[in-house]
Design a protein around this motif. Structure first.
Motif, PDB file in Angstrom:
ATOM      1  N   ARG A  61       0.769  -1.186  -0.013  1.00  0.00           N
ATOM      2  CA  ARG A  61       0.193  -0.097  -0.020  1.00  0.00           C
ATOM      3  C   ARG A  61       0.790   1.129  -0.178  1.00  0.00           C
ATOM      4  O   ARG A  61       0.536   2.145  -0.663  1.00  0.00           O
ATOM      5  CB  ARG A  61      -0.894  -0.179   1.179  1.00  0.00           C
ATOM      6  CG  ARG A  61      -1.903   1.128   1.401  1.00  0.00           C
ATOM      7  CD  ARG A  61      -2.777   1.224   2.674  1.00  0.00           C
ATOM      8  NE  ARG A  61      -3.548   0.255   2.557  1.00  0.00           N
ATOM      9  CZ  ARG A  61      -4.196  -0.310   3.845  1.00  0.00           C
ATOM     10  NH1 ARG A  61      -4.412   0.527   4.634  1.00  0.00           N
ATOM     11  NH2 ARG A  61      -4.990  -1.324   3.623  1.00  0.00           N
ATOM     12  N   ALA A  97       1.072   4.104  -2.946  1.00  0.00           N
ATOM     13  CA  ALA A  97       1.078   5.785  -2.617  1.00  0.00           C
ATOM     14  C   ALA A  97       1.901   6.491  -3.193  1.00  0.00           C
ATOM     15  O   ALA A  97       2.174   7.575  -3.749  1.00  0.00           O
ATOM     16  CB  ALA A  97       0.752   5.751  -1.254  1.00  0.00           C
ATOM     17  N   ARG A  98       3.482   5.796  -2.833  1.00  0.00           N
ATOM     18  CA  ARG A  98       4.602   6.702  -3.462  1.00  0.00           C
ATOM     19  C   ARG A  98       4.691   6.683  -4.960  1.00  0.00           C
ATOM     20  O   ARG A  98       4.803   7.702  -5.483  1.00  0.00           O
ATOM     21  CB  ARG A  98       5.806   5.740  -2.901  1.00  0.00           C
ATOM     22  CG  ARG A  98       6.962   6.597  -3.079  1.00  0.00           C
ATOM     23  CD  ARG A  98       8.119   5.974  -2.429  1.00  0.00           C
ATOM     24  NE  ARG A  98       8.652   4.865  -2.809  1.00  0.00           N
ATOM     25  CZ  ARG A  98       9.527   4.571  -3.844  1.00  0.00           C
ATOM     26  NH1 ARG A  98      10.270   5.839  -4.015  1.00  0.00           N
ATOM     27  NH2 ARG A  98       9.934   3.479  -4.188  1.00  0.00           N
ATOM     28  N   ARG A 141       1.909   6.705  -6.920  1.00  0.00           N
ATOM     29  CA  ARG A 141       0.795   7.757  -7.310  1.00  0.00           C
ATOM     30  C   ARG A 141       1.152   8.870  -7.317  1.00  0.00           C
ATOM     31  O   ARG A 141       0.717  10.095  -8.152  1.00  0.00           O
ATOM     32  CB  ARG A 141      -0.558   7.535  -6.271  1.00  0.00           C
ATOM     33  CG  ARG A 141      -1.314   6.205  -6.572  1.00  0.00           C
ATOM     34  CD  ARG A 141      -2.467   6.226  -5.813  1.00  0.00           C
ATOM     35  NE  ARG A 141      -3.268   4.834  -5.927  1.00  0.00           N
ATOM     36  CZ  ARG A 141      -3.198   4.280  -4.750  1.00  0.00           C
ATOM     37  NH1 ARG A 141      -2.623   4.552  -3.659  1.00  0.00           N
ATOM     38  NH2 ARG A 141      -3.673   3.006  -4.678  1.00  0.00           N
ATOM     39  N   GLU A 154      -6.863   0.441  -5.049  1.00  0.00           N
ATOM     40  CA  GLU A 154      -6.358  -0.606  -4.004  1.00  0.00           C
ATOM     41  C   GLU A 154      -7.159  -2.004  -4.409  1.00  0.00           C
ATOM     42  O   GLU A 154      -8.130  -1.928  -4.551  1.00  0.00           O
ATOM     43  CB  GLU A 154      -6.689   0.030  -2.748  1.00  0.00           C
ATOM     44  CG  GLU A 154      -6.060   1.358  -2.260  1.00  0.00           C
ATOM     45  CD  GLU A 154      -4.804   0.747  -1.980  1.00  0.00           C
ATOM     46  OE1 GLU A 154      -4.256  -0.220  -1.486  1.00  0.00           O
ATOM     47  OE2 GLU A 154      -3.727   1.859  -2.385  1.00  0.00           O
TER      48      GLU A 154
END
Length: 387
Positions: free
Chosen positions: A67, A71-72, A74, A83
């Motif tokens: 996860r 996020a990094r 994105r 997700e």
């Protein structure tokens, strides 16, 4: 260095890619150490009682690492990624099935594989990025794009939801709660209607007939009046039971299908309704019921809120979908969050893999389009007993 190359070198996205690759080495190092420790210790202790829970906990941690990496990606690479679907909570099926689900979690194992593959690549890209910043400055934008394109492939290939089916499972799981809540609310409504309506009336009727029985010998005329009043109460109770049964599942829908049932609904609308049903044969009873009550609630909204003069209902089948379109020439302004039950209808349709679209500009007209999966009848249906 030309003006164009300098301008490209200082492009915001290029610096995001530089930051992604430079931060990738420490992040990959942490992930690699975690993954190799978790796998070696967890698998090595599987012969003990604590081995399986320990490995399951490690895989849960791998999910969290995945996860964080999504996020990094994105934030710095601009990757659009959903997700993966969550695992079921412990209450569903007991501890052992829950533990087994964690041990065979494909999302977690793909995250572990990502940490193993990413580490040597992160070492290489970290080194090349430093060299490009110091020595190969004119080639920085091109090199960053080439290196991060590989990272994009790694992230989308190993950390994104595995396929469309997994995404659909996640959506259907979120809609399952809506179906359960709706069914519970319907049961409470039926219980309340029975308790406050027909049941209370039948209790009063039984008491009146008991009094009439006592008066039968010494005051037959009063007893006759009470029996006559009881007869009227019986008719009212029967009508209430008919209305209740129609709210659960109308007999005309079971016996004659959507065309006849929607024709009956159209006659009860406060505005003239044009109905067009073009179905080669009947869908499954569950789909018929959802389609019927969807149209029913939309017609109620038209009667109460639309201030329309005409309305239309169209039903047809396209391949494996049942399409419903309900329109009116009213004032418009209908919204999913407008408190008219639209949001509840949308939730119910999504829970069965359907869609619900509202097009209602202020001033009208309003067109609501709903889609349901077409499921053919697989077994004979039994008619409800007519009260």
């Amino acid at each position: 260095m030309t003006a164009r190359s300098a301008r490209i070198s200082f492009d915001r996205q290029v610096w995001k890619e530089v930051l992604y690759l430079l931060s990738g080495f420490p992040v990959a190092l942490i992930g690699f150490v975690y993954a190799i420790t978790m796998v070696s210790v967890g698998t090595g202790m599987l012969v003990t009682v604590v081995g399986a829970p320990l490995l399951a906990g490690g895989l849960a941690g791998a999910r969290l690492l995945g996860r964080a990496e999504r996020a990094r990606a994105r934030a710095l690479l601009g990757i659009r990624m959903e997700e993966p679907s969550p695992l079921p909570p412990p209450a569903e099926g007991g501890v052992l099935p829950w533990l087994w689900e964690r041990l065979r979690d494909p999302v977690a194992w793909r995250a572990v594989l990502y940490e193993f593959v990413r580490f040597p690549w992160a070492v290489l890209t970290f080194s090349l990025t430093l060299i490009a910043l110091v020595i190969l400055w004119p080639l920085l934008p091109l090199l960053m794009r080439l290196l991060t394109n590989v990272d994009r492939k790694l992230v989308t290939g190993l950390l994104s939801p595995s396929d469309e089916l997994e995404r659909r499972i996640a959506q259907l799981e979120s809609g399952r709660g809506v179906v359960v809540d709706t069914a519970a609310a319907d049961l409470r409504r039926i219980e309340r209607d029975l308790h406050d309506g027909a049941q209370a009336r039948l209790v009063a009727l039984a008491m009146d007939l008991g009094l009439a029985k006592e008066k039968l010998t010494h005051d037959p005329q009063a007893a006759a009046r009470m029996v006559d009043e009881a007869h009227g109460e019986v008719k009212i109770a029967l009508q209430e039971l008919r209305d209740l049964a129609r709210g659960i599942h109308p007999a005309v829908l079971t016996d004659r299908g959507l065309d006849a049932a929607l024709s009956h609904l159209a006659t009860r609308c406060t505005v003239p309704v044009t109905l067009d049903v073009d179905l080669p044969h009947r869908p499954a009873p569950a789909i018929e019921g959802i389609a019927y009550f969807t149209v029913s609630e939309l017609l109620q909204n038209i009667s109460k809120h639309a201030h329309a003069t005409t309305a239309t209902i169209d039903l047809w089948r396209t391949e494996d979908r049942l399409l419903i379109r309900v329109g009116d020439d009213g004032q418009g302004g209908a919204r999913l969050d407008g408190g008219s039950g639209m949001a509840g209808l949308a939730d119910r349709l999504r829970a069965v893999d359907g869609t619900f679209i509202v097009d209602s500009p202020v001033g009208g007209p309003t067109v609501v389009t709903a889609e349901l999966p077409w499921r053919p009848v697989t077994a004979p249906t039994l008619s409800l007993i007519h009260i």
